[in-house]
Motif scaffolding. Structure first.
Motif, short mmCIF file in Angstrom:
data_model
loop_
_atom_site.label_atom_id
_atom_site.label_comp_id
_atom_site.label_asym_id
_atom_site.label_seq_id
_atom_site.Cartn_x
_atom_site.Cartn_y
_atom_site.Cartn_z
N VAL A 14 0.90 -1.23 0.06
CA VAL A 14 0.08 0.21 -0.05
C VAL A 14 0.85 1.33 0.00
N LEU A 15 2.10 1.11 0.81
CA LEU A 15 3.02 2.44 0.81
C LEU A 15 3.52 2.57 -0.57
N LYS A 16 3.81 1.48 -1.13
CA LYS A 16 4.46 1.51 -2.61
C LYS A 16 3.50 2.16 -3.62
N MET A 17 2.29 1.76 -3.39
CA MET A 17 1.27 2.28 -4.16
C MET A 17 0.88 3.82 -4.10
N SER A 18 0.98 4.11 -2.82
CA SER A 18 1.02 5.57 -2.38
C SER A 18 1.95 6.47 -3.04
N SER A 19 3.59 5.74 -3.13
CA SER A 19 4.37 6.62 -3.46
C SER A 19 4.58 6.48 -5.01
N GLN A 20 3.87 5.44 -5.70
CA GLN A 20 3.80 5.18 -6.93
C GLN A 20 2.73 4.75 -7.39
N LEU A 80 -12.26 3.32 -30.14
CA LEU A 80 -10.68 3.92 -29.87
C LEU A 80 -10.78 5.09 -29.27
N PHE A 81 -11.90 5.99 -29.36
CA PHE A 81 -11.98 7.34 -28.51
C PHE A 81 -12.31 7.08 -27.10
N HIS A 82 -13.14 5.86 -26.73
CA HIS A 82 -13.30 5.78 -25.53
C HIS A 82 -12.18 5.26 -24.78
N PHE A 83 -11.10 4.36 -25.63
CA PHE A 83 -9.89 4.13 -24.83
C PHE A 83 -9.10 5.34 -24.61
N LEU A 84 -8.88 6.22 -26.01
CA LEU A 84 -8.27 7.33 -25.75
C LEU A 84 -8.47 8.46 -24.82
N PHE A 85 -9.83 8.56 -24.57
CA PHE A 85 -10.28 9.29 -23.58
C PHE A 85 -10.06 9.04 -22.13
N ASN A 86 -10.35 7.76 -21.83
CA ASN A 86 -10.24 7.14 -20.35
C ASN A 86 -8.74 7.21 -20.02
N VAL A 87 -7.96 6.71 -21.07
CA VAL A 87 -6.43 6.77 -20.88
C VAL A 87 -5.78 8.11 -20.50
N SER A 88 -6.27 9.05 -21.35
CA SER A 88 -5.69 10.45 -21.21
C SER A 88 -6.00 11.11 -20.06
N VAL A 89 -7.44 11.08 -19.50
CA VAL A 89 -7.97 11.58 -18.49
C VAL A 89 -7.31 10.82 -17.15
N SER A 90 -7.46 9.68 -17.40
CA SER A 90 -6.46 9.13 -16.25
C SER A 90 -5.23 9.24 -16.15
N THR A 91 -4.33 9.44 -17.00
CA THR A 91 -3.15 9.81 -17.07
C THR A 91 -2.86 11.15 -16.38
N PHE A 92 -3.46 12.14 -16.91
CA PHE A 92 -3.58 13.45 -16.62
C PHE A 92 -3.69 13.76 -14.90
N PHE A 93 -4.73 12.71 -14.54
CA PHE A 93 -5.00 12.80 -13.15
C PHE A 93 -3.94 12.12 -12.20
N LEU A 94 -3.25 11.17 -12.86
CA LEU A 94 -2.38 10.36 -12.28
C LEU A 94 -1.02 11.42 -11.93
N ILE A 95 -0.78 12.03 -13.14
CA ILE A 95 0.57 13.02 -12.94
C ILE A 95 0.08 13.98 -12.05
N SER A 96 -1.07 14.44 -11.74
CA SER A 96 -1.49 15.47 -10.77
C SER A 96 -2.06 14.84 -9.53
N ILE A 97 -1.78 13.58 -9.10
CA ILE A 97 -2.48 12.93 -7.95
C ILE A 97 -2.26 13.76 -6.58
N GLY A 98 -0.94 14.21 -6.51
CA GLY A 98 -0.82 15.01 -5.33
C GLY A 98 -1.85 16.08 -4.97
N PRO A 99 -1.90 17.13 -5.91
CA PRO A 99 -2.58 18.21 -5.63
C PRO A 99 -4.01 17.70 -5.49
#
Length: 571
Positions: free
Chosen positions: A172-178, A248-267
């Protein structure tokens, strides 16, 4: 940690049983909400999705009813592959569906564990004692609602024990940091279980029992958002180009939004913690709000970019679709019905000629399916039949509005002719669907027609296509000479069907052929092709004689006779 337990000491039976009850609760709640809402959901989807904002709202409502963003996305894909919805409309529905899927997590956030058992009892009493279907559906919706919470409650105790397993805290700690690790795990689990609602529900339970941190929980939620695209991808496989673009849009949309929020997960996690404190949210509702907010933000980012995404998808997947959205589009001016009924009838006839072209495509596709066994032609006939039915509903409704005007005798005859001709187009579509189902039964039995019956079927197809194109030409141009030619063709078709039927029975008797699925269905196929020819002839005949004279059978009588003929053959 106060205690240490092994994985074998976890009550896995409660986790398995609780998950089963949760998934079953979501399913029966969604199924019965759909039934309760009625059979016109698809019509509403078609009617209210021309505006992107309305399409988003439809996506939210549809997913809230069906209780599955995957199912809502699959419906959008099926409408696109049927030519009844454009790619941009489907994209807007997907944006809404991702918000709609948060309904389940919000319901879970109310933590109705104690009341769930009473809710279940109320639902059971309603379903058992109801005399009306609507009340039964409502009772079963309540049963599903209760089972959803009971399933989570059963899982909760066993999931809480995970925190005492050696190594789990480090994970869990590893998942929290990564958080990427949590996202990958969420993607995999959702792809396997085929329910992002279930994964988010489990995450809510784990977070509420302090088994995982908020950051790890958010990572899992973002991953679940990606994993839910698997169902849509499977639905689009082998489908039309537009359906594959939608997936393809469904995949790209979900991946891009999830990636954006993963990058900014701290804030983002700090924002969610702040909202939780300000609004005094419980732990389960905290995850639900995080799930909801992240999907709403994704929708707001992508909604203005829909036209650009259509262009991008067309470049990523170039080509012209076999079934285009334009096939299902017709121009019927409602204002013209009152102001210029003659012009409105002209518009209806133009729309009917569009329908005629689609029916011709379906005839050709059914022939190609018989020749090639390629499943894409089976799907094409069914997709075209969907379009034919949709157009039939629109054209008939438009013609009925015209009929309520003060029509001259000439216009009344034209209305009658158009209405009856349109029913023949629709009936041909139904019969073609029956045909490809016969062929599918033969191919599923790993059989095919031998050379002689195949040659016979190709011959009857050739005459049928000739008759159909002539029938449409008569309807279009009113060529009386061509109609007289069709009389002879119709007699030839009837004679050919009789001869081929006799030839088939002779083969069965003289050559002692073994009874197979193909030999059993051959006569049904001949009869169906002959009835399609009858409808092709009707299209021409009704052009000149929409109102039956004395001694001539009415259209209703003919249909009753045809249905009786079908029943006798079935027996």
């Amino acid at each position: 940690m106060d205690e240490v337990i092994s994985l074998s000491q976890i009550d896995w039976q409660y986790i398995a049983g609780g998950l089963g009850l949760f998934l079953f609760g979501v399913k029966i709640m969604g199924d019965n909400l759909t039934k309760f809402a009625g059979t016109k959901i698809r019509d509403y989807i078609e009617k209210y999705t021309s505006n992107p904002i309305m399409a988003v709202i439809v996506g939210i409502a549809m997913t809230g009813i069906i209780q599955s963003s995957s199912a809502a996305t699959v419906i959008a894909i099926s409408l696109v592959r049927s030519g009844l919805m454009s790619l941009s409309q489907a994209i807007a529905i997907i944006l809404g569906a991702n918000i709609g899927t948060t309904v389940t997590s919000i319901l879970i956030g109310f933590q109705l564990d104690y009341l769930a058992y009473f809710i279940l009892l109320v639902g059971v009493f309603m379903a058992l004692m109801a005399s009306k279907k609507k009340t039964v559906y409502l009772g079963e919706i309540i049963i599903g609602f209760g089972l959803l919470f009971i399933g989570l409650n059963i899982m909760g105790g066993a999931l809480k024990e995970l925190q005492y397993v050696p190594g789990f805290e480090r994970l869990v700690l590893k998942m929290s940091s990564q958080p990427l690790l949590a996202a990958l795990a969420g993607t995999f689990l959702t792809a396997v279980i085929q329910s992002s609602s279930a994964i988010v529900g489990i995450i809510q339970t784990l977070y509420a029992t302090d088994a995982i941190t908020l950051t790890a929980a958010l990572g899992f939620v973002f991953g679940a958002n990606i994993g839910t695209t698997v169902t849509a991808a499977l639905a689009a496989m082998g489908g039309s180009l537009a359906a594959r673009r939608t997936s393809l849009f469904h995949f790209l949309f979900n991946v891009s939004v999830s990636t954006f929020f993963l990058i900014s997960i701290g804030p983002y996690s700090r924002l969610i913690s702040y909202l939780s404190q300000v609004f005094h949210l419980n732990d389960m509702m905290t995850i639900a709000v995080a799930h909801f907010t992240f999907n709403v933000v994704g929708m707001l980012i992508f909604l203005p970019l829909i036209p650009k995404w259509v262009t991008v998808l067309q470049k990523l997947m170039p080509g012209r679709d076999e079934l285009s959205f334009e096939l299902g589009q017709i121009q019927l001016d409602e204002a013209m019905v009152r102001t210029f009924p003659a012009g409105a009838l002209g518009q209806a006839k133009t729309a009917m000629l569009q329908t005629a072209e689609i029916v011709l495509e379906a005839i050709e596709a059914s022939k190609q399916y018989l020749l090639t066994k390629d499943k894409k032609y089976f799907d094409e006939v069914n997709q075209l039949e969907d379009i034919i039915n949709s157009l039939d509903t629109k054209i008939e409704g438009y013609l009925l509005k015209i009929s309520k005007q003060n029509l001259t005798e000439e216009l009344a005859n034209e209305y009658s002719s158009n209405l009856q001709v349109q029913k023949n187009f629709e009936r041909i579509g139904d019969l073609l669907q029956n045909l490809v189902e016969y062929y599918e039964m033969i191919f599923d039995a790993d059989e095919e027609f031998s050379e002689e019956p195949m040659t016979e079927l190709m011959a009857i197809y050739e005459l049928l296509l000739h008759m159909y194109t002539n029938g449409v030409d008569v309807f279009h141009n009113g060529d009386h000479h061509l109609f007289e030619v069709m009389r002879e063709d119709e007699n030839n078709l009837n004679h050919m069907e009789y001869q081929l039927r006799a030839s088939h029975f002779r083969r069965m008797t003289e050559h002692h052929e073994e009874t197979t699925v193909a030999t059993s269905l051959y006569v049904d196929i001949l009869g169906t092709l002959e009835r399609i020819g009858d409808h092709a002839f009707n299209i021409a005949r009704l052009t000149f004689d929409p109102i039956k004279g004395h001694g001539e059978k009415s259209l209703v009588a003919e249909q009753l006779e045809e249905e009786s003929h079908e029943q006798v053959e079935t027996v």
